[in-house]
Design a protein around this motif. Sequence first.
Motif, mmCIF file in Angstrom:
data_model
loop_
_atom_site.group_PDB
_atom_site.id
_atom_site.type_symbol
_atom_site.label_atom_id
_atom_site.label_comp_id
_atom_site.label_asym_id
_atom_site.label_seq_id
_atom_site.Cartn_x
_atom_site.Cartn_y
_atom_site.Cartn_z
ATOM 1 N N CYS A 2 0.786 -1.171 0.042
ATOM 2 C CA CYS A 2 -0.031 -0.005 0.013
ATOM 3 C C CYS A 2 0.976 1.160 0.100
ATOM 4 O O CYS A 2 0.346 2.098 -0.734
ATOM 5 C CB CYS A 2 -0.846 0.039 1.348
ATOM 6 N N SER A 3 1.840 1.098 0.859
ATOM 7 C CA SER A 3 2.852 2.529 0.744
ATOM 8 C C SER A 3 3.545 2.751 -0.616
ATOM 9 O O SER A 3 3.788 3.868 -1.101
ATOM 10 C CB SER A 3 3.929 2.467 1.912
ATOM 11 N N LEU A 5 2.096 2.046 -3.493
ATOM 12 C CA LEU A 5 1.049 2.398 -4.251
ATOM 13 C C LEU A 5 0.681 4.027 -3.937
ATOM 14 O O LEU A 5 0.561 4.673 -4.783
ATOM 15 C CB LEU A 5 -0.225 1.647 -3.857
ATOM 16 N N ASP A 6 0.681 4.164 -2.746
ATOM 17 C CA ASP A 6 0.597 5.581 -2.213
ATOM 18 C C ASP A 6 1.478 6.627 -2.858
ATOM 19 O O ASP A 6 1.339 7.522 -3.327
ATOM 20 C CB ASP A 6 0.349 5.732 -0.637
ATOM 21 N N LYS A 7 2.871 6.046 -2.748
ATOM 22 C CA LYS A 7 4.125 6.823 -3.262
ATOM 23 C C LYS A 7 3.915 6.933 -4.780
ATOM 24 O O LYS A 7 3.888 8.367 -5.128
ATOM 25 C CB LYS A 7 5.224 6.167 -2.913
ATOM 26 N N LEU A 9 1.209 6.808 -6.729
ATOM 27 C CA LEU A 9 0.148 8.089 -6.823
ATOM 28 C C LEU A 9 0.592 9.333 -6.587
ATOM 29 O O LEU A 9 0.132 10.172 -7.246
ATOM 30 C CB LEU A 9 -1.156 7.827 -6.193
ATOM 31 N N LYS A 10 1.314 9.543 -5.602
ATOM 32 C CA LYS A 10 1.522 11.013 -5.130
ATOM 33 C C LYS A 10 2.662 11.487 -6.068
ATOM 34 O O LYS A 10 2.694 12.526 -6.443
ATOM 35 C CB LYS A 10 2.142 10.737 -3.742
ATOM 36 N N THR A 15 -5.110 10.428 -8.462
ATOM 37 C CA THR A 15 -6.035 9.609 -7.666
ATOM 38 C C THR A 15 -5.958 8.080 -8.097
ATOM 39 O O THR A 15 -5.429 7.936 -9.549
ATOM 40 C CB THR A 15 -7.751 9.863 -7.586
ATOM 41 N N TYR A 16 -6.215 7.047 -7.407
ATOM 42 C CA TYR A 16 -6.322 5.722 -7.726
ATOM 43 C C TYR A 16 -7.089 5.517 -9.021
ATOM 44 O O TYR A 16 -6.734 4.901 -10.062
ATOM 45 C CB TYR A 16 -7.029 4.877 -6.759
#
Length: 70
Positions: A2-3, A5-7, A9-10, A15-16
């Motif tokens: 998840c981290s 993915l978050d990185k 996308l950031k 957004t997803y």
Amino acid sequence: MCSMLDKHLKDIDETYFEHMYHALGYALTFALLFVTTLIHSVLPFLFVETGSKKVSELNKHITSRLDKDA
């Protein structure tokens, strides 16, 4: 996971679902290019410029998205 993915996308400022939209668009485009290029390989008089034109368009689109993120 998840981290990561978050990185990602950031990093690309999406957004997803924005990311999914773009990625699926590329995947469908590549799938269509595969079919038209396969047909062109057997029947060279069909889809003569389709592959090169679409790849050029994709390159411009991806480059503009990358420039936006820079």
